[in-house]
Write a protein that holds these residues in place. Structure first.
Motif, PDB file in Angstrom:
ATOM      1  N   ASP A   1      -1.956   0.979  -5.732  1.00  0.00           N
ATOM      2  CA  ASP A   1      -2.285   2.116  -6.590  1.00  0.00           C
ATOM      3  C   ASP A   1      -2.438   1.679  -8.038  1.00  0.00           C
ATOM      4  O   ASP A   1      -3.100   2.340  -8.825  1.00  0.00           O
ATOM      5  CB  ASP A   1      -1.197   3.190  -6.511  1.00  0.00           C
ATOM      6  N   ARG A   2      -1.833   0.589  -8.361  1.00  0.00           N
ATOM      7  CA  ARG A   2      -1.856   0.081  -9.733  1.00  0.00           C
ATOM      8  C   ARG A   2      -3.091  -0.766 -10.014  1.00  0.00           C
ATOM      9  O   ARG A   2      -3.539  -0.877 -11.140  1.00  0.00           O
ATOM     10  CB  ARG A   2      -0.586  -0.744  -9.951  1.00  0.00           C
ATOM     11  N   VAL A   3      -3.678  -1.354  -8.984  1.00  0.00           N
ATOM     12  CA  VAL A   3      -4.859  -2.207  -9.146  1.00  0.00           C
ATOM     13  C   VAL A   3      -6.083  -1.309  -9.292  1.00  0.00           C
ATOM     14  O   VAL A   3      -6.348  -0.471  -8.449  1.00  0.00           O
ATOM     15  CB  VAL A   3      -5.027  -3.152  -7.933  1.00  0.00           C
ATOM     16  N   HIS A   4      -6.836  -1.517 -10.350  1.00  0.00           N
ATOM     17  CA  HIS A   4      -7.967  -0.644 -10.630  1.00  0.00           C
ATOM     18  C   HIS A   4      -9.311  -1.256 -10.261  1.00  0.00           C
ATOM     19  O   HIS A   4     -10.305  -0.556 -10.219  1.00  0.00           O
ATOM     20  CB  HIS A   4      -7.981  -0.270 -12.117  1.00  0.00           C
ATOM     21  N   ASN A   5      -9.366  -2.547 -10.036  1.00  0.00           N
ATOM     22  CA  ASN A   5     -10.663  -3.185  -9.844  1.00  0.00           C
ATOM     23  C   ASN A   5     -10.656  -4.085  -8.615  1.00  0.00           C
ATOM     24  O   ASN A   5     -10.758  -5.302  -8.723  1.00  0.00           O
ATOM     25  CB  ASN A   5     -11.030  -3.978 -11.099  1.00  0.00           C
TER      26      ASN A   5
ATOM     27  N   THR B   1     -12.917  -4.290  -6.265  1.00  0.00           N
ATOM     28  CA  THR B   1     -14.246  -4.753  -5.883  1.00  0.00           C
ATOM     29  C   THR B   1     -14.719  -5.937  -6.701  1.00  0.00           C
ATOM     30  O   THR B   1     -15.695  -6.596  -6.340  1.00  0.00           O
ATOM     31  CB  THR B   1     -15.273  -3.614  -6.016  1.00  0.00           C
TER      32      THR B   1
ATOM     33  N   TYR C   1     -16.611  -5.687 -13.021  1.00  0.00           N
ATOM     34  CA  TYR C   1     -15.902  -5.626 -14.299  1.00  0.00           C
ATOM     35  C   TYR C   1     -16.635  -4.803 -15.342  1.00  0.00           C
ATOM     36  O   TYR C   1     -16.475  -4.995 -16.514  1.00  0.00           O
ATOM     37  CB  TYR C   1     -15.650  -7.041 -14.831  1.00  0.00           C
TER      38      TYR C   1
ATOM     39  N   ARG D   1       0.785  -1.237   0.000  1.00  0.00           N
ATOM     40  CA  ARG D   1       0.000   0.000   0.000  1.00  0.00           C
ATOM     41  C   ARG D   1       0.818   1.289   0.000  1.00  0.00           C
ATOM     42  O   ARG D   1       0.344   2.317  -0.465  1.00  0.00           O
ATOM     43  CB  ARG D   1      -0.946   0.019   1.191  1.00  0.00           C
TER      44      ARG D   1
END
Length: 74
Positions: A64-68, A70, A73, A50
């Motif tokens: 910070d690089r992970v966008h999804n 939750t 999709y 983190r």
């Protein structure tokens, strides 16, 4: 966990992570016991994912690089 056979890129990532664990967590400071070392492992992983800047992804932390996160999709 195992890496995929015949994938040196994956193996290199694992080896680099192991080296980081050794220098920044396991032997970064003296511990009184193995149990006390294990207690701070979770904190280190939290920091690594983190807050710690990673040069391979432009100075970002992995989270910070992970966008999804939750799983949505759309």
């Amino acid at each position: 966990r195992w890496t995929r056979p015949y994938r040196p890129q994956t193996n290199g990532k694992v080896e680099r992570f192991n080296r980081t664990l050794m220098t920044e967590w396991a032997y970064a400071r003296p511990y009184l016991s193995e149990a006390s070392r294990e207690q701070v492992y979770g904190e280190f992983i939290e920091h690594y994912n983190r807050r710690r800047a990673h040069t391979g992804i432009g100075g970002l932390a992995p989270m910070d690089r992970v966008h999804n996160l939750t799983g949505n999709y759309s």
